[in-house]
Scaffold this motif. Structure first.
Motif, short mmCIF file in Angstrom:
data_model
loop_
_atom_site.label_atom_id
_atom_site.label_comp_id
_atom_site.label_asym_id
_atom_site.label_seq_id
_atom_site.Cartn_x
_atom_site.Cartn_y
_atom_site.Cartn_z
N ARG A 20 0.84 -1.20 0.00
CA ARG A 20 0.00 0.00 0.00
C ARG A 20 0.88 1.25 0.00
NH1 ARG A 20 -5.37 0.31 2.25
NH2 ARG A 20 -6.44 -1.70 2.24
N THR A 76 2.49 1.70 -3.53
CA THR A 76 1.56 2.07 -4.61
C THR A 76 0.90 3.42 -4.37
OG1 THR A 76 -0.17 0.74 -3.53
CG2 THR A 76 1.11 -0.32 -5.27
N ARG A 77 0.92 3.90 -3.14
CA ARG A 77 0.35 5.22 -2.85
C ARG A 77 1.40 6.33 -2.94
NH1 ARG A 77 -4.10 4.24 2.05
NH2 ARG A 77 -5.32 2.68 0.90
N LEU A 95 -0.72 -5.89 -7.44
CA LEU A 95 0.36 -5.12 -8.06
C LEU A 95 0.13 -4.97 -9.57
CD1 LEU A 95 3.50 -6.53 -6.20
CD2 LEU A 95 2.48 -4.26 -5.94
N HIS A 124 -1.86 -2.19 -10.57
CA HIS A 124 -1.17 -0.90 -10.46
C HIS A 124 -0.04 -0.78 -11.48
CE1 HIS A 124 -2.98 0.84 -6.76
NE2 HIS A 124 -3.27 -0.42 -6.50
N ILE A 142 2.36 -2.95 -12.11
CA ILE A 142 3.63 -3.54 -11.67
C ILE A 142 3.56 -5.05 -11.87
CG2 ILE A 142 5.22 -3.81 -9.74
CD1 ILE A 142 4.01 -1.30 -8.50
N LYS A 169 8.65 -2.84 -12.88
CA LYS A 169 7.85 -2.18 -13.92
C LYS A 169 8.47 -2.44 -15.28
CE LYS A 169 5.41 1.47 -11.50
NZ LYS A 169 5.06 2.89 -11.48
#
Length: 373
Positions: free
Chosen positions: A251, A254-255, A345, A348, A350, A373
């Motif tokens: 979290r 990704t934030r 992931l 997002h 990834i 990525k």
């Protein structure tokens, strides 16, 4: 075995073994009661009742909120972490076993890691404390360097503990460009390796890396505020990040507005996961497979079978499962939780996977979440 702690004159017990709530003052001093009571802050230790006021002001169990800019309470958690105390019945277990069996493709298995000697040879040569844990660190370092497409501006070690993984990684990098290592842990362990990173660098003639240590719960750690603006690319690493801490770290990553070029987290303790700590995408992935919050906690309980199922003296458990079957189901439950993280992931942008980074003879917690990525 005799206790080696000293005791006061005229007293029968040392402070470690004194019975709680019993007046131990000599009969000639009955006006001054001497009673040992549990610490009101942390009941794992006790204190003399007469000293309670001064002890509370300095007890190491106190929770002191940092005033640093990077502290942002619950910034990586939307709802409080909960723990289920419900005792499942056999039908609940059987139902969840059916769910996890359907959730994982029968042909799925973690990718094996092929260790590259060029990455870890230097660590083995230079590290005199080469132990079982050192071997695990070396394999993780090899994995980190294999995954790394570009050198990051900073390495973030979540659940850093003593910071050994960062030290091993710094040894393997062995170049003159200084790196930034950010060590995040809610505890303050003894024998930290922070200063060793500098000593190792100076001993080999290159500029020491920068080391930041933040004593904070990951749920309250605002990554962007801990790094200067020019530090734009990060790599997230950890060795045996426990239960919900893994999900909180994902979290946090990704934030963040920083670009995370690589994630390498050795996983453990899925039985300590929390539904509310899971990323939203992980929860959705679970629900699509019939695993709601109630079933999730049963799945978490069964993950411990992957490491305790080998206790052959337990012929069968209350469900009539032998040790081999318990271990198989425990691994399935672990895989369900790990694959939900990989899916989150992916949502997002990834790309992640699960890797078996070392043989189970070294540690039964030998799976690693890797992503880039």
């Amino acid at each position: 075995k005799q206790c080696k702690l000293t005791r006061r004159a005229n007293e029968k017990y040392c402070s470690q073994h004194v019975p709680l709530g019993v007046d131990l003052a000599p009969s000639s001093h009955r006006t001054n009661r001497r009673v040992r009571i549990p610490c009101p802050i942390d009941a794992s230790h006790s204190v003399w009742q007469e000293d309670i006021e001064s002890h509370v002001s300095k007890c190491s169990g106190r929770v002191i909120k940092p005033v640093d800019e990077w502290f942002c309470e619950d910034c990586n958690l939307d709802e409080p972490i909960t723990v289920s105390h419900t005792i499942p019945n056999p039908e609940d277990y059987i139902h969840c076993i059916e769910l996890v069996t359907k959730a994982v493709d029968p042909g799925w298995a973690p990718k094996p890691l092929v260790v590259s000697e060029r990455h870890i040879a230097g660590i083995i040569d230079r590290n005199k404390e080469h132990t079982k844990h050192g071997t695990q660190q070396e394999h993780l370092v090899d994995l980190i360097l294999s995954l790394q497409r570009q050198e990051p501006d900073a390495y973030i070690e979540f659940g850093a503990g003593r910071g050994e993984l960062s030290r091993y990684l710094a040894l393997a990098l062995d170049h003159k460009k200084p790196n930034l290592f950010v060590l995040v842990d809610r505890d303050g362990p003894r024998m930290k390796q922070d200063s060793k990173l500098e000593q190792d660098a100076l001993a080999h003639g290159y500029e020491p890396p920068q080391v930041q240590r933040h004593k904070v719960d990951i749920k309250d750690f605002k990554l962007d505020r801990a790094l200067p603006d020019e530090k734009r690319i990060i790599s997230a690493i950890s060795k045996h990040l426990c239960g919900a801490a893994t999900d909180l770290s994902l979290r946090c990553i990704t934030r963040s507005q920083k670009e995370c070029s690589m994630i390498c987290i050795a996983l453990c303790c899925r039985h300590r996961c929390s539904w509310n700590a899971l990323m939203d995408e992980s929860q959705k992935w679970m629900k699509e497979r019939g695993i709601d919050e109630k079933n999730f906690y049963i799945v978490c309980k069964m993950t411990s079978w992957a490491t305790s199922g080998s206790r052959t003296h337990m012929s069968t458990n209350h469900l009539g499962l032998d040790s081999a079957e318990r271990e198989r189901i425990g691994l399935l439950c672990r895989n369900v939780i790990d694959l939900s993280r990989v899916h989150a992931l992916k949502m997002h942008g990834i790309k992640g996977s699960i890797v078996k980074y070392i043989d189970s003879a070294a540690t039964l917690e030998n799976y690693c979440l890797v992503a880039s990525k």
